[in-house]
Design a protein around this motif. Structure first.
Motif, PDB file in Angstrom:
ATOM      1  N   MET A   1       0.839  -1.194   0.000  1.00 31.52           N
ATOM      2  CA  MET A   1       0.000   0.000   0.000  1.00 31.52           C
ATOM      3  C   MET A   1       0.879   1.250   0.000  1.00 31.52           C
ATOM      4  N   ARG A   2       0.563   2.197  -0.886  1.00 31.46           N
ATOM      5  CA  ARG A   2       1.359   3.398  -1.011  1.00 31.46           C
ATOM      6  C   ARG A   2       1.171   4.302   0.205  1.00 31.46           C
ATOM      7  N   ALA A   3       2.296   4.921   0.680  1.00 34.57           N
ATOM      8  CA  ALA A   3       2.236   5.830   1.823  1.00 34.57           C
ATOM      9  C   ALA A   3       1.473   7.094   1.442  1.00 34.57           C
ATOM     10  N   PRO A   4       0.810   7.734   2.399  1.00 31.44           N
ATOM     11  CA  PRO A   4       0.079   8.970   2.106  1.00 31.44           C
ATOM     12  C   PRO A   4       0.998  10.030   1.519  1.00 31.44           C
ATOM     13  N   THR A   5       0.477  10.804   0.576  1.00 36.78           N
ATOM     14  CA  THR A   5       1.248  11.884  -0.034  1.00 36.78           C
ATOM     15  C   THR A   5       1.183  13.119   0.860  1.00 36.78           C
ATOM     16  N   ARG A   6       2.341  13.629   1.231  1.00 38.75           N
ATOM     17  CA  ARG A   6       2.431  14.759   2.146  1.00 38.75           C
ATOM     18  C   ARG A   6       2.742  16.048   1.384  1.00 38.75           C
ATOM     19  N   VAL A   7       2.633  17.168   2.073  1.00 43.91           N
ATOM     20  CA  VAL A   7       2.929  18.466   1.457  1.00 43.91           C
ATOM     21  C   VAL A   7       4.340  18.499   0.886  1.00 43.91           C
ATOM     22  N   VAL A   8       5.307  17.955   1.620  1.00 44.61           N
ATOM     23  CA  VAL A   8       6.700  18.005   1.162  1.00 44.61           C
ATOM     24  C   VAL A   8       6.935  17.148  -0.074  1.00 44.61           C
ATOM     25  N   ASP A   9       5.987  16.268  -0.417  1.00 52.84           N
ATOM     26  CA  ASP A   9       6.133  15.418  -1.601  1.00 52.84           C
ATOM     27  C   ASP A   9       5.595  16.080  -2.864  1.00 52.84           C
ATOM     28  N   ARG A  10       5.001  17.261  -2.751  1.00 46.41           N
ATOM     29  CA  ARG A  10       4.233  17.814  -3.872  1.00 46.41           C
ATOM     30  C   ARG A  10       5.072  18.144  -5.102  1.00 46.41           C
ATOM     31  N   HIS A  11       6.359  18.384  -4.918  1.00 44.58           N
ATOM     32  CA  HIS A  11       7.202  18.755  -6.058  1.00 44.58           C
ATOM     33  C   HIS A  11       7.477  17.569  -6.988  1.00 44.58           C
ATOM     34  N   GLY A  12       7.130  16.365  -6.547  1.00 38.50           N
ATOM     35  CA  GLY A  12       7.347  15.192  -7.397  1.00 38.50           C
ATOM     36  C   GLY A  12       6.215  14.933  -8.371  1.00 38.50           C
ATOM     37  N   PHE A  13       5.277  15.874  -8.498  1.00 46.25           N
ATOM     38  CA  PHE A  13       4.124  15.690  -9.389  1.00 46.25           C
ATOM     39  C   PHE A  13       4.156  16.713 -10.524  1.00 46.25           C
ATOM     40  N   HIS A  14       3.550  16.320 -11.639  1.00 44.42           N
ATOM     41  CA  HIS A  14       3.530  17.214 -12.806  1.00 44.42           C
ATOM     42  C   HIS A  14       2.606  18.406 -12.604  1.00 44.42           C
ATOM     43  N   THR A  15       1.472  18.185 -11.948  1.00 42.54           N
ATOM     44  CA  THR A  15       0.461  19.222 -11.788  1.00 42.54           C
ATOM     45  C   THR A  15      -0.142  19.126 -10.394  1.00 42.54           C
ATOM     46  N   LEU A  16      -0.345  20.276  -9.791  1.00 37.34           N
ATOM     47  CA  LEU A  16      -1.003  20.353  -8.485  1.00 37.34           C
ATOM     48  C   LEU A  16      -2.400  20.916  -8.717  1.00 37.34           C
ATOM     49  N   ILE A  17      -3.428  20.145  -8.357  1.00 42.66           N
ATOM     50  CA  ILE A  17      -4.807  20.509  -8.655  1.00 42.66           C
ATOM     51  C   ILE A  17      -5.552  20.796  -7.359  1.00 42.66           C
ATOM     52  N   ASP A  18      -6.136  21.997  -7.294  1.00 45.61           N
ATOM     53  CA  ASP A  18      -6.994  22.379  -6.173  1.00 45.61           C
ATOM     54  C   ASP A  18      -8.434  22.124  -6.599  1.00 45.61           C
ATOM     55  N   ALA A  19      -9.078  21.145  -5.975  1.00 43.46           N
ATOM     56  CA  ALA A  19     -10.431  20.753  -6.360  1.00 43.46           C
ATOM     57  C   ALA A  19     -11.517  21.522  -5.625  1.00 43.46           C
ATOM     58  N   ARG A  20     -11.125  22.501  -4.816  1.00 38.78           N
ATOM     59  CA  ARG A  20     -12.109  23.278  -4.069  1.00 38.78           C
ATOM     60  C   ARG A  20     -12.808  24.288  -4.968  1.00 38.78           C
ATOM     61  N   SER A  21     -13.764  24.990  -4.410  1.00 44.98           N
ATOM     62  CA  SER A  21     -14.513  25.987  -5.166  1.00 44.98           C
ATOM     63  C   SER A  21     -13.631  27.189  -5.483  1.00 44.98           C
ATOM     64  N   PRO A  22     -13.982  27.976  -6.505  1.00 46.24           N
ATOM     65  CA  PRO A  22     -13.206  29.175  -6.827  1.00 46.24           C
ATOM     66  C   PRO A  22     -13.063  30.150  -5.658  1.00 46.24           C
ATOM     67  N   ALA A  23     -14.121  30.295  -4.837  1.00 44.23           N
ATOM     68  CA  ALA A  23     -14.040  31.211  -3.705  1.00 44.23           C
ATOM     69  C   ALA A  23     -13.013  30.737  -2.680  1.00 44.23           C
ATOM     70  N   GLU A  24     -12.966  29.451  -2.407  1.00 46.83           N
ATOM     71  CA  GLU A  24     -11.974  28.904  -1.487  1.00 46.83           C
ATOM     72  C   GLU A  24     -10.564  29.098  -2.041  1.00 46.83           C
ATOM     73  N   PHE A  25     -10.419  28.843  -3.337  1.00 47.49           N
ATOM     74  CA  PHE A  25      -9.121  28.989  -4.004  1.00 47.49           C
ATOM     75  C   PHE A  25      -8.638  30.422  -3.931  1.00 47.49           C
ATOM     76  N   ALA A  26      -9.561  31.387  -4.088  1.00 50.64           N
ATOM     77  CA  ALA A  26      -9.186  32.797  -4.081  1.00 50.64           C
ATOM     78  C   ALA A  26      -8.685  33.244  -2.723  1.00 50.64           C
ATOM     79  N   ILE A  27      -9.212  32.666  -1.661  1.00 48.61           N
ATOM     80  CA  ILE A  27      -8.770  33.041  -0.315  1.00 48.61           C
ATOM     81  C   ILE A  27      -7.313  32.644  -0.097  1.00 48.61           C
TER      82      ILE A  27
END
Length: 350
Positions: A1-27
């Protein structure tokens, strides 16, 4: 089973996607993320209302259809040209249903999508921890000087010359004074301001100086994080001592846009009535409405900003008496570049 992906691991991905609403993203959002909401602002309200009024099942039934429609739009749009080896990292508020549903569909397509453990809340904790851990040892060099000394421009010149800079006023979208609002630009949220600071610190080389402007606790409506403020006030100071003529010339160039909104300028000056009295403020407001910025700025320097400068600096910065000073009569762009080089020269000479 793959270990949970942490904040410090984020640079190992091609794209970072925020799935929240536009208002949440804007904050606030993780730097570099793109916003691909699984529910838009209006849909999020509908689902939340259904949850409260009719329960979880009805909210998920209606919300599930909305999510499916939005995911289909993303698959036909922003994700359509992604190659088979695309590796996105997706997050929502807590790392729950919204990001989980997107990850499920992206994996069904065949992409190696992962979900950020803890979602945005894990990012927020990371920001707080970064500020608390790094600020007490930051290699700060604090630029100070009377209003109109072009400190922000010197910081920008230092950055252009390849030196490490923390531009707090740039991150705050405010020049720090009562007239410091940037036309047409709102200040970010407090959390986004702190995100910007943490993002700079993430990429810091602790062996090199980090140049920063001396600030009070607040920049506009935003507050400096306490660990940073404490370090700022304890760090070595470099004072820019420009002549009054050079400062006035600089202020007239840097705040020229205030002449385009004379009534707004006059209204802001009204906030100083308790400090300077009705007669002085009436004179300043008349100059503002006439567009006589040279007379107005000259008196603002002489009567408002300069009288308390030395005392405020000595109260705010414990290393004030040991400060290094640079004198100049030139705050033109060429003069600012020369000042930036002189600031670095002070560091190299010690």
């Amino acid at each position: 089973m793959r270990a949970p992906t942490r904040v410090v691991d984020r640079h190992g991905f091609h794209t970072l996607i925020d799935a929240r609403s536009p208002a949440e993203f804007a904050i606030d959002h993780i730097p570099g993320a793109i916003n691909c909401p699984v529910l838009d602002d209006a849909q999020r309200v509908i689902v939340g209302t259904l949850y409260k009024q009719q329960g979880a099942f009805e909210a998920r039934r209606v919300g599930g259809a909305m999510v499916a429609e939005n995911l289909a739009r993303h698959l036909r749009g922003q994700f359509a040209e992604q190659p088979a080896n695309w590796k996105p990292l997706v997050y929502c508020w807590r790392g729950g249903l919204r990001s989980g549903s997107m990850v499920t569909w992206l994996r069904l397509v065949g992409w190696d999508a992962q979900q950020l453990a803890g979602g945005y809340k894990s990012w927020r904790r990371y920001v707080i921890d970064t500020l608390e851990a790094q600020c007490p040892t930051l290699p700060l060099r604090v630029l100070v000087g009377a209003t109109g000394s072009a400190k922000t421009r010197v910081l920008q010149a230092l950055a252009a010359q390849g030196h490490q800079v923390l531009d707090l006023e740039g991150l705050a979208v405010h020049k720090g004074s009562i007239l410091g609002a940037v036309p047409g630009q709102a200040q970010p949220s407090q959390t986004a301001f702190e995100t910007g600071i943490a993002h700079v610190l993430e990429n810091l080389d602790p062996a090199r100086p980090l140049y920063v402007e001396g600030e009070s606790r607040k920049i506009g409506r935003l507050t400096l994080p306490t660990p940073l403020l404490l370090r700022l006030r304890a760090s070595p100071c470099i004072e820019i001592r420009a002549t009054p003529a050079a400062r006035l010339d600089y202020l007239l160039r840097d705040y020229a846009y205030l002449g385009d909104a004379p009534q707004l300028l006059a209204d802001k000056l009204g906030y100083l009535k308790d400090l300077h009295g009705k007669q002085v403020i009436a004179r300043w407001q008349a100059w503002a409405l006439e567009g006589n910025l040279p007379a107005l700025f000259a008196e603002l320097m002489a009567l408002h900003y300069d009288p308390h400068y030395g005392r405020s600096q000595s109260n705010n910065f414990s290393a004030w008496t040991a400060r290094q000073s640079l004198e100049t009569q030139d705050l033109t762009p060429a003069g600012v570049d020369a000042l930036a080089q002189a600031v670095v020269g002070l560091q190299n000479a010690t």
